[in-house]
Scaffold this active site. Structure first.
Site, PDB file in Angstrom:
ATOM      1  CG  HIS A 112      -0.982   3.868   4.164  1.00 30.28           C
ATOM      2  ND1 HIS A 112      -0.948   2.628   3.582  1.00 30.28           N
ATOM      3  CD2 HIS A 112      -0.931   3.648   5.490  1.00 30.28           C
ATOM      4  CE1 HIS A 112      -0.899   1.709   4.507  1.00 30.28           C
ATOM      5  NE2 HIS A 112      -0.890   2.292   5.676  1.00 30.28           N
ATOM      6  CB  CYS A 162      -0.942  -0.019   1.185  1.00 31.93           C
ATOM      7  SG  CYS A 162      -0.192  -0.699   2.680  1.00 31.93           S
TER       8      CYS A 162
END
Lengths: 523, 523
Positions: free
Chosen positions: A142, A79
């Protein structure tokens, strides 16, 4: 990488179009950009990619109205690096989203990570500002959760979402629950103000994220701003969730419920664009950050279709992504493009849409896809597959060469961590790191998309493919200037104990003593 | 199995339609029927089923204009029994297309087979005669090659094709080359008058089969006959072939070349129907006889998409088939039906189209799909998976229960015969015959189409599924009257030494002494 010409040409085209009346009343000079980024959704999860239950009518319609890419890749099987690559147009090895703590390790940004997106990197929303865009991120950031990494410090004007994955619930003692931010400040935490019922799978987060998207679009349209919406939702990342109206409605179980809600939401976003008559002025791209997490299958993980393995691996199942481009009136309907595409292309393509050039002081890996999308042009380009700072594989044309093979360690595998459940290709899905740099394993992905039949080393085809791959890899490696690795150091003290705004909510927690340590990345 | 009502209703509807003028000048009372049956083509071989190279624009368009079935099954994982089931509407265990020579063995009709389709079976073209249909088979018959099994003795009016697979070349001493028939007599042999170049893969057979189809359609249309065309072509069965114009054109290698030529041919057939303005009066169905032959992959075998294993096995990869129904103006466009369908349904559906009832003196396994296709009705029905006379598995709704698991023997497997290359599901893809009749392995095919995660025996879901499956299987087995097995006896003397017409061609060969023996079926 002919980024200059198409960008210029595009701007000219826009000027021409608006001069002949296609630019509606007060329409922005540059098209809006909507990037719909899924979390752990696999290539095989959409009806249009062959998912047998065929529960994605809105995405299938989006493909029927636009261009489908069967050969579109993430920049990393995990990710954070994938998202950093999207927003910088650069490989993680360049933008710093990797680790050197051990050989060929995937790393990301759990809340104990110290690093994040370096100040020196230019992010897409930052650059789009120059063309007057207003940018919003909805969902998962993120790229680091410490103050200097905040998305509003990197070009976004608005944020609703979380800095990390929605793991939990935590006890707020050993580990705080992940905060949810609105813009600069937290507005609550997962499992507290933003509940996710792990038992039933119920959560209304996708509905909230949808509303945030619709509201943003309406506001920008009302104010005649060109906008960039980065809709980075996470319902298909374990623990998968769906709101009550969707729970139990899929043939595919809870994971399918999440996909159905997402599909419905994408439909509502496209409907809004049509309803506001800005469909023809909005470029929309749908893709995912990495392959389906087969470790979570079947109840919490998706499908990589006919491809090998999944998330965490550099086999096709780990990095080949669903990808649909939609821009009615510009991108012709019902096209399939076999251009090898990369998530990093969304950076360069978005700049091109805005009439901007990518930064010229650094290597940009993303291509401008507009010549492909608008004129069907195909560009020969490599796809690089990394784990950490190790180049595991490269695809060039139909040939994929593996320089290293590894799924995970025997130790992990014996504990039940399986990135390739039900799949086992001898000498390929190895549980020891196998080096093939001198004599790579080469697959022909057209004949063998599942990476089951390495070409014979003695064949003329092998030698030809190797001869084509070798100089491309050599050139890449010789020119490569790795960024400072951001994912080496962890520290319990940097977790989300006291995010900005926590005081107003009475939600500040006391961090433990600061003890920096090497992050442990097992695979 | 409500076959009576829909058939009657359909006939009424036709009468109504023709009375309001939809029946064009001299249009036949019943629609024409075209069954396009592929050989060893897999579920995953079509773009619309997610094949990454997306090289089937005509089939994809056919699906966009008709109904796609993602859950459509063969009646057997091997060619002859599957074809016998299609033409009789009955499971091979009923129509005799099985062996009892050993436990759970696949059997077919190589040229040394003594048996064939029993006289007592009523074949579709035989029954369609009652409604005035003219029937032609183009391509592979495979229901026995001895005189009594000739397709023109079982209802077909015309034949162009071969009784067996296009294996070879043979030396015409130990083994004759397979003959090609026109109607009653042979007109040559494969590798002689009908060349297949094993080295280059070149053969113009698909073009010949296409021309046969087009000619037949034109002739019947000119004579205003309702017609049944059974287009059973074999270019995707190893050795795969394509004509010069298609060789080397696919991203998928020679197998893909064959698929592209077939796709192009299907496009030409549909174009002809449209061009003759009989599209709205012609029901066309596309499917395959069994899953892709992964033993021949990647160069000579196709793709079963996300499914487990392939041809010869009773996993989904062996028996789930691509399936598209097309009948413009009747079947709504761009539909997906999740009806569990069977190749045997084509028998009952075709009769229904012709306004006929299926035979009432025997069990018919095929359903009439018209209520599904025209009104979207779904019928709960089981799919049975057999090897020989052994019930290996059953699917009911989303649940598939395996009573036996087996791929092939360790001995074969160690010699490199692999029906599941790159796949290995512990306790599922077994190389010994494993009995699970007391406690079947049960999979939820919606969540787990790849049959990787058997339900826990202790789960409520398992018990519920078992409780639903058990009575259905019991009822099936109690009522079952197996036919006389046709595939037990082989004899070198019955091979295609001297087919009818060989004398005119000077192509008669002398058979060896007659020595009947038990056929050996290794898996």
């Amino acid at each position: 990488m002919a980024a200059v010409a198409p960008a210029t040409r595009w701007r000219l085209l826009l000027l021409l179009l608006s001069s002949v009346g296609l630019g509606a009343v007060g329409a922005p000079q540059s098209p809006n950009i909507v990037l719909l980024l899924m979390d752990d959704m696999g290539w095989g999860d959409l009806g249009v990619y062959g998912e047998p239950s065929r529960e994605t009518p809105n995405l299938d319609r989006m493909a029927a109205e636009g261009t489908l890419f069967p050969n579109f890749y993430s920049a990393n099987p995990l990710c954070s690096p994938s998202r950093a690559a999207l927003l910088t147009g650069r490989l993680p090895i360049r933008n710093g989203f990797y680790t050197t703590n051990a050989h060929a390790r995937n790393a990301y940004t759990p809340q104990e990570i110290v690093g994040g997106i370096p100040r020196s990197e230019h992010l897409l929303p930052e650059l789009l500002k120059e063309a007057g865009y207003i940018s919003k991120i909805v969902g998962k950031w993120h790229l680091g959760h410490r103050p200097q990494f905040h998305p509003l410090k990197h070009g976004f004007d608005e944020w609703f979402g979380s800095p990390n994955c929605h793991f939990g619930p935590y006890d707020n003692r050993a580990r705080p629950n992940i905060p949810v931010y609105r813009d600069w400040e937290m507005v609550g935490r997962f499992y507290e103000e933003f509940p996710i019922n792990l038992k039933t799978g119920e959560s209304n987060l996708t509905q909230i994220y949808l509303q945030e998207a619709l509201d943003f679009i309406k506001r920008q349209q009302a104010q005649q701003h060109p906008f960039f919406l980065y809709w980075a939702i996470d319902a298909t990342h374990a623990p998968v969730y769906a709101s009550k109206a969707f729970l139990g409605t899929s043939q595919r179980g809870r994971y399918g419920d999440a996909v159905r809600e997402i599909d419905d939401s994408v439909g509502k976003i496209l409907d809004l664009l049509r309803g506001l008559s800005i469909g023809e002025n909005t470029f929309v791209f749908f893709t995912s950050d990495n392959g389906a997490a087969l470790i979570s299958a079947p109840r919490q993980g998706g499908s990589n279709g006919p491809f090998l393995c999944g998330k965490q691996t550099t086999f096709e199942g780990g990095m080949r992504e669903p990808a649909i481009a939609w821009w009615p009136g510009h991108i012709p309907a019902a096209q399939v493009s076999h251009q090898l595409g990369s998530i990093m292309d969304l950076f360069t393509t978005s700049l091109s849409l805005a009439g901007l050039e990518p930064p010229s002081d650094r290597t940009i890996d993303g291509l401008d896809l507009l010549p492909t999308l608008l004129q069907g042009r195909l560009v020969d380009r490599p796809i690089f597959y990394y784990r950490g700072n190790t180049l595991m594989a490269v695809t060039l044309g139909q040939y994929k060469a593996h320089f290293w093979t590894w799924t995970n360690s025997w130790e992990e595998f014996r504990q039940g961590v399986d990135f390739c459940p039900g799949q086992n290709v001898s000498g390929v899905t190895t549980h020891t790191q196998e080096e093939h740099t001198q004599l790579p394993l080469i697959f022909h992905l057209g004949r063998d998309p599942g990476e089951r039949y390495p070409l014979s080393f003695a064949s003329a085809e092998y030698l030809d493919a190797l001869g084509r791959v070798t100089p491309v890899v050599r050139q890449h490696q010789e020119a490569l200037v790795p960024g400072q690795p951001q994912l080496n150091v962890c520290n319990q003290a940097v977790m989300n104990w006291a995010p900005p705004g926590c005081d107003k909510l009475g939600k500040c927690l006391t961090p433990p003593e600061s003890v920096p340590e090497k992050c442990s990345w097992p695979h």
